[in-house]
Scaffold this motif. Structure first.
Motif, PDB file in Angstrom:
ATOM      1  N   PHE A  59     -28.200 -10.238  37.986  1.00  0.00           N
ATOM      2  CA  PHE A  59     -26.953  -9.744  37.406  1.00  0.00           C
ATOM      3  C   PHE A  59     -26.725  -8.321  37.902  1.00  0.00           C
ATOM      4  O   PHE A  59     -27.675  -7.593  38.183  1.00  0.00           O
ATOM      5  N   ASP A  60     -25.441  -7.967  38.016  1.00  0.00           N
ATOM      6  CA  ASP A  60     -25.088  -6.687  38.649  1.00  0.00           C
ATOM      7  C   ASP A  60     -24.896  -5.608  37.598  1.00  0.00           C
ATOM      8  O   ASP A  60     -23.810  -5.033  37.463  1.00  0.00           O
ATOM      9  N   TRP A  61     -25.931  -5.342  36.820  1.00  0.00           N
ATOM     10  CA  TRP A  61     -25.955  -4.191  35.921  1.00  0.00           C
ATOM     11  C   TRP A  61     -27.413  -3.856  35.664  1.00  0.00           C
ATOM     12  O   TRP A  61     -28.314  -4.612  36.005  1.00  0.00           O
TER      13      TRP A  61
ATOM     14  N   ALA B 241     -17.317  -6.109  29.644  1.00  0.00           N
ATOM     15  CA  ALA B 241     -18.146  -6.950  30.528  1.00  0.00           C
ATOM     16  C   ALA B 241     -19.616  -6.686  30.245  1.00  0.00           C
ATOM     17  O   ALA B 241     -19.989  -5.574  29.905  1.00  0.00           O
ATOM     18  N   HIS B 242     -20.473  -7.591  30.512  1.00  0.00           N
ATOM     19  CA  HIS B 242     -20.375  -9.053  30.610  1.00  0.00           C
ATOM     20  C   HIS B 242     -21.126  -9.677  29.446  1.00  0.00           C
ATOM     21  O   HIS B 242     -21.655 -10.751  29.548  1.00  0.00           O
ATOM     22  N   TYR B 243     -21.209  -8.899  28.324  1.00  0.00           N
ATOM     23  CA  TYR B 243     -22.090  -9.251  27.195  1.00  0.00           C
ATOM     24  C   TYR B 243     -21.507  -8.528  25.980  1.00  0.00           C
ATOM     25  O   TYR B 243     -20.711  -7.598  26.136  1.00  0.00           O
TER      26      TYR B 243
ATOM     27  N   VAL C 274     -23.053 -15.369  30.120  1.00  0.00           N
ATOM     28  CA  VAL C 274     -23.222 -16.594  30.928  1.00  0.00           C
ATOM     29  C   VAL C 274     -22.670 -16.255  32.300  1.00  0.00           C
ATOM     30  O   VAL C 274     -21.493 -16.505  32.607  1.00  0.00           O
ATOM     31  N   TYR C 275     -23.503 -15.681  33.100  1.00  0.00           N
ATOM     32  CA  TYR C 275     -23.101 -14.922  34.291  1.00  0.00           C
ATOM     33  C   TYR C 275     -23.745 -15.513  35.534  1.00  0.00           C
ATOM     34  O   TYR C 275     -24.963 -15.703  35.573  1.00  0.00           O
ATOM     35  N   TRP C 276     -22.874 -15.893  36.535  1.00  0.00           N
ATOM     36  CA  TRP C 276     -23.357 -16.436  37.807  1.00  0.00           C
ATOM     37  C   TRP C 276     -24.137 -17.733  37.559  1.00  0.00           C
ATOM     38  O   TRP C 276     -23.703 -18.557  36.792  1.00  0.00           O
TER      39      TRP C 276
ATOM     40  N   ALA D  53     -17.852 -17.008  29.987  1.00  0.00           N
ATOM     41  CA  ALA D  53     -18.591 -17.013  31.271  1.00  0.00           C
ATOM     42  C   ALA D  53     -17.958 -16.069  32.271  1.00  0.00           C
ATOM     43  O   ALA D  53     -16.787 -15.700  32.123  1.00  0.00           O
ATOM     44  N   ASN D  54     -18.715 -15.783  33.312  1.00  0.00           N
ATOM     45  CA  ASN D  54     -18.218 -14.966  34.421  1.00  0.00           C
ATOM     46  C   ASN D  54     -18.731 -15.505  35.752  1.00  0.00           C
ATOM     47  O   ASN D  54     -19.935 -15.621  35.971  1.00  0.00           O
ATOM     48  N   GLU D  55     -17.750 -15.884  36.606  1.00  0.00           N
ATOM     49  CA  GLU D  55     -18.071 -16.235  38.001  1.00  0.00           C
ATOM     50  C   GLU D  55     -19.191 -17.258  38.106  1.00  0.00           C
ATOM     51  O   GLU D  55     -20.213 -17.037  38.747  1.00  0.00           O
ATOM     52  N   THR D  56     -18.979 -18.391  37.474  1.00  0.00           N
ATOM     53  CA  THR D  56     -20.023 -19.444  37.488  1.00  0.00           C
ATOM     54  C   THR D  56     -19.644 -20.489  38.534  1.00  0.00           C
ATOM     55  O   THR D  56     -18.476 -20.861  38.646  1.00  0.00           O
TER      56      THR D  56
ATOM     57  N   TRP E 230     -12.011  -6.249  49.664  1.00  0.00           N
ATOM     58  CA  TRP E 230     -13.350  -5.672  49.616  1.00  0.00           C
ATOM     59  C   TRP E 230     -14.386  -6.650  50.170  1.00  0.00           C
ATOM     60  O   TRP E 230     -15.002  -6.398  51.186  1.00  0.00           O
ATOM     61  N   TYR E 231     -14.551  -7.813  49.463  1.00  0.00           N
ATOM     62  CA  TYR E 231     -15.543  -8.786  49.945  1.00  0.00           C
ATOM     63  C   TYR E 231     -14.949  -9.712  50.998  1.00  0.00           C
ATOM     64  O   TYR E 231     -15.642 -10.491  51.626  1.00  0.00           O
ATOM     65  N   ARG E 232     -13.594  -9.716  51.118  1.00  0.00           N
ATOM     66  CA  ARG E 232     -12.964 -10.578  52.123  1.00  0.00           C
ATOM     67  C   ARG E 232     -11.628  -9.959  52.497  1.00  0.00           C
ATOM     68  O   ARG E 232     -11.061  -9.180  51.750  1.00  0.00           O
TER      69      ARG E 232
ATOM     70  N   SER F 167      -8.992 -11.121  36.217  1.00  0.00           N
ATOM     71  CA  SER F 167     -10.021 -10.478  35.379  1.00  0.00           C
ATOM     72  C   SER F 167     -10.925  -9.527  36.155  1.00  0.00           C
ATOM     73  O   SER F 167     -11.740  -8.824  35.548  1.00  0.00           O
ATOM     74  N   GLU F 168     -10.777  -9.508  37.489  1.00  0.00           N
ATOM     75  CA  GLU F 168     -11.459  -8.497  38.300  1.00  0.00           C
ATOM     76  C   GLU F 168     -10.791  -8.404  39.667  1.00  0.00           C
ATOM     77  O   GLU F 168     -10.381  -9.425  40.210  1.00  0.00           O
ATOM     78  N   PHE F 169     -10.625  -7.236  40.146  1.00  0.00           N
ATOM     79  CA  PHE F 169     -10.418  -6.960  41.567  1.00  0.00           C
ATOM     80  C   PHE F 169     -10.859  -5.517  41.765  1.00  0.00           C
ATOM     81  O   PHE F 169     -11.036  -4.771  40.793  1.00  0.00           O
TER      82      PHE F 169
ATOM     83  N   PHE G 284     -25.985   2.935  42.015  1.00  0.00           N
ATOM     84  CA  PHE G 284     -24.740   2.853  41.256  1.00  0.00           C
ATOM     85  C   PHE G 284     -23.753   1.919  41.958  1.00  0.00           C
ATOM     86  O   PHE G 284     -23.604   1.979  43.180  1.00  0.00           O
ATOM     87  N   ASN G 285     -23.098   1.081  41.172  1.00  0.00           N
ATOM     88  CA  ASN G 285     -21.967   0.317  41.680  1.00  0.00           C
ATOM     89  C   ASN G 285     -20.771   1.278  41.658  1.00  0.00           C
ATOM     90  O   ASN G 285     -20.404   1.790  40.607  1.00  0.00           O
ATOM     91  N   ARG G 286     -20.176   1.493  42.851  1.00  0.00           N
ATOM     92  CA  ARG G 286     -19.171   2.564  42.986  1.00  0.00           C
ATOM     93  C   ARG G 286     -17.735   2.044  42.864  1.00  0.00           C
ATOM     94  O   ARG G 286     -16.816   2.693  43.380  1.00  0.00           O
ATOM     95  N   LYS G 287     -17.523   0.922  42.181  1.00  0.00           N
ATOM     96  CA  LYS G 287     -16.158   0.386  42.093  1.00  0.00           C
ATOM     97  C   LYS G 287     -15.367   1.020  40.936  1.00  0.00           C
ATOM     98  O   LYS G 287     -14.265   0.599  40.634  1.00  0.00           O
ATOM     99  N   GLY G 288     -15.911   2.004  40.291  1.00  0.00           N
ATOM    100  CA  GLY G 288     -15.159   2.678  39.232  1.00  0.00           C
ATOM    101  C   GLY G 288     -13.937   3.381  39.771  1.00  0.00           C
ATOM    102  O   GLY G 288     -13.926   3.806  40.935  1.00  0.00           O
TER     103      GLY G 288
HETATM  104  C1  GCU Z   1     -18.453  -9.592  40.380  1.00  0.00           C
HETATM  105  C2  GCU Z   1     -19.075  -9.466  38.996  1.00  0.00           C
HETATM  106  C3  GCU Z   1     -19.314  -8.043  38.576  1.00  0.00           C
HETATM  107  C4  GCU Z   1     -19.828  -7.256  39.757  1.00  0.00           C
HETATM  108  C5  GCU Z   1     -18.693  -7.183  40.760  1.00  0.00           C
HETATM  109  C6  GCU Z   1     -19.093  -6.413  42.021  1.00  0.00           C
HETATM  110  O1  GCU Z   1     -17.171 -10.016  40.273  1.00  0.00           O
HETATM  111  O2  GCU Z   1     -18.304 -10.111  38.001  1.00  0.00           O
HETATM  112  O3  GCU Z   1     -20.264  -8.052  37.531  1.00  0.00           O
HETATM  113  O4  GCU Z   1     -20.246  -5.952  39.382  1.00  0.00           O
HETATM  114  O5  GCU Z   1     -18.324  -8.477  41.200  1.00  0.00           O
HETATM  115  O6  GCU Z   1     -19.469  -7.077  42.973  1.00  0.00           O
HETATM  116  O7  GCU Z   1     -19.059  -5.174  41.975  1.00  0.00           O
END
Ligand code: GCU
Length: 609
Positions: free
Chosen positions: A191-193, A367-369, A392-394, A430-433, A494-496, A517-519, A582-586
């Motif tokens: 999980f990404d946290w 997110a996510h809990y 309920v993640y991934w 759930a998230n991204e299952t 970002w990813y594509r 719910s996310e970008f 750190f996840n820098r998507k803030g």
């Molecule tokens: C996913 C996921 C996030 C994660 C994010 C990312 O969508 O739901 O928990 O942090 O992408 O990749 O930064």
């Protein structure tokens, strides 16, 4: 090594199970007669769990939970809580002890306390419950050397009736906390946290009468307010009085044989709660004791603040109090700003809510809990709508019945805790299952349970869009029939398809409201350069502009919550000098620096009021 006879062990454990049991968490715990056990607890890490298992992995009857001290010079005891360091509870261990920053394993905690004096009850008049706001991930709780039970799930409260285990004078409370990740856990191994371990939320002793109000519900109904209440035991004929002074309501009802009572308060028309008018009403619920009520004891009274609103869907619209609303959201983790640790204080919750409001948000995706209850209470007070979610993640172990039971328990406990909180409008399961039959069975079970436990809120989940072909993105998910709001995450830019957002088309073939719910994308605050240079603020701002233009073309868009409000810790984000765990998507850095994307989002939201 001393060996207790098998009979002694059996008697020992049998005796114990008769005396201490897990009980439902009373509704609105902080309004009860509580004694806080927060503060400095002694602790030490036990990576091999030798404080619970012997060297043949047998369960030790004299483990660390006995909090033993040497009585004779010859005694061999190789641990000591008294001489171990302390850490603050509530709080994660990762940010309180640099040795435990990445630690995943067992930590033993102990604190002692005197037999509590209740402020409302005389001797022998009531029960004592031991409450944990959350322990991540697995807790084994021992009081005075006796095992009370084991709880798994890192984000929801639980409690034990410890009345018969407390002793006068000093009591020893020991908790074995294990945050190791396992395939069958919820969340699973990845999980990404940050995997913050420990006694991460409040620990309280709650004094309740032998018969007490265990749960109640107050909500807007067809013709006024609907009030229901249930006691901790099936006792009939007890009088429950609801008072709402500002609405001139004072009604008394009697419990039935199940210890329940309900009352439709017709002709009561409260001001409706909304982000623009977060009106809360003071309420008081009293339970007159049964006929043997002691002359000197007072009825037990429960105070709360309740907001009244309706939430529903109509075609592709979300209606708050009957009017269409666009959810101007943002995603956020349960992690404080600046200090970047598991959130534990009102001030920390207020900071995150203030940042979201400054960005023009009226909606937070927690997110996510399940987040700290403080955040839910502050959102209600300050007028911020909420999406609450279970982890309920991934790729969860969809075929494991214990995993499903765990997820169901976390869902039930989240709804049980927050069902009176008007700010919460969406339960997410759930998230991204990944799509699949087993996943659909697992999630449809959760969706039906959420609906049956709380028919007054919307059900959703963050789906995934299968990849595009010639710029057409079509959402296809069997779960669409089980949710009220169709939500999905997408990372165009970002990813594509880094520069293809303007060409993208989206098809959502379901006549339901749609939330993206996310970008988003990453940027290091203060890093500047060309708009095509990843990790610059300019890159992230362009991604936001192009994505927001793209969202405007999605039919039935009822809201969005970009990923995410604040940079947050993650062991998966390793790029030196840029991520550094750190996840820098803030849109705001972990130190509160607004990035250029902040104003792009704020400007777009101004047009969505
Ligand atoms: C996913 C996921 C996030 C994660 C994010 C990312 O969508 O739901 O928990 O942090 O992408 O990749 O930064």
């Amino acid at each position: 090594m001393k060996r207790l006879s098998l009979l002694t062990l059996i008697l020992h454990s049998l005796l114990f199970t008769l005396h201490a049991q897990e009980v439902p968490v009373p509704q609105n715990i902080f309004a009860r007669d509580i004694v806080s056990l927060n503060g400095d607890w002694h602790y030490f890490a036990d990576p091999q769990e030798q404080g619970y298992y012997g060297y043949h992995m047998e369960k030790l009857p004299w483990g660390y939970f006995n909090d033993a001290k040497p009585q004779r010079p010859t005694d061999l005891i190789e641990y000591s809580f008294d001489n171990s360091p302390t850490m603050c509870v509530p709080g994660d261990w990762n940010t309180q002890d640099s040795m435990l920053y990445l630690y995943e394993g067992t930590v033993w905690y102990r604190r002692t306390f005197e037999f509590p004096q209740s402020s409302t009850m005389g001797e022998g008049e009531g029960r004592f419950l031991l409450y944990f706001g959350a322990v991540n991930y697995e807790a084994m709780v021992f009081l005075n050397g006796k095992e009370l039970g084991k709880h798994v799930g890192g984000f929801t409260p639980f409690c034990y009736d410890v009345t018969d285990v407390l002793r006068s004078g000093q009591n020893s409370l020991v908790v074995k906390v294990d945050n190791k990740r396992h395939r069958d856990n919820v969340p699973t191994r990845v999980f990404d946290w940050w995997n913050y371990g420990g006694l991460t939320r409040d620990v309280l002793l709650v004094c309740v009468r032998n018969t007490y109000i265990e749960d109640y519900s107050l909500r807007l109904a067809e013709k006024g307010i609907y009030f229901s209440v249930s006691l901790n035991k099936p006792e009939a004929g007890l009088r429950v009085t609801l008072t709402i002074p500002e609405l001139k309501v004072k009604k008394t009802i009697e419990t039935d044989a199940q210890g329940k009572a309900s009352l439709p308060l017709t002709k009561t028309t409260p001001q409706l709660w909304s982000p623009d008018n977060p009106k809360l009403y003071d309420i008081v619920i009293t339970l007159e004791e049964d006929q043997e009520q002691k002359a000197n004891s007072q009825p037990s009274a429960l105070k709360d603040q309740i907001g009244f609103r309706t939430i529903e869907t109509r075609g592709r619209e979300i209606l708050l109090n009957g009017k269409p609303i666009f959810l101007r959201g943002i995603c956020v983790h349960d992690e404080s700003a600046y200090t970047n640790r598991r959130l534990t204080t009102k001030a920390e919750a207020d900071t995150l809510i203030a940042w979201a409001k400054a960005a023009g948000c009226n909606f937070l995706r927690l997110a996510h809990y399940p987040h700290n209850e403080i955040t839910i209470r502050e959102a209600e007070r300050q007028g911020m709508l909420l999406w609450e979610e279970i982890p309920v993640y991934w790729s969860i172990a969809w075929d494991n019945p214990q995993t499903l039971d765990n997820a169901r328990r976390q869902l039930t406990d989240m709804i049980h805790r927050d069902h009176n909180r008007c700010a919460t409008i969406i339960w997410s399961i759930a998230n991204e299952t990944p799509h699949g039959e087993a996943r659909d069975r697992f999630l449809s079970t959760l969706a039906r349970e959420a609906q049956s436990q709380d028919s007054t809120r919307l059900i959703s989940m963050a789906m995934e869009v299968l990849s595009a072909s010639n710029y057409i993105n079509r959402l296809q998910d069997n779960m669409h029939e089980y949710v009220d709001v169709v939500s999905f995450n997408q990372y165009v830019g970002w990813y594509r398809d880094v520069s293809d957002a303007p060409k993208m088309k989206w098809e959502v073939p379901y006549e339901k409201p749609v939330i993206v719910s996310e970008f988003g994308g990453g940027a290091l605050a203060g890093k500047h350069g060309a708009e095509n240079e990843r990790w610059t603020e300019e890159f992230q701002a362009r991604l936001y502009r192009e994505n927001l233009d793209m969202l405007d073309k999605i039919p039935g868009l009822a809201g969005t919550c970009p990923w995410c409000l604040k940079d947050f810790r993650s062991p998966r984000r390793l790029l030196p000098g840029i991520q550094d765990h750190f996840n820098r998507k803030g849109i705001i850095s972990d130190q509160g620096q607004r990035k250029q994307s902040f104003d792009v989002l704020r400007h777009w939201y101004e047009g969505k009021k």
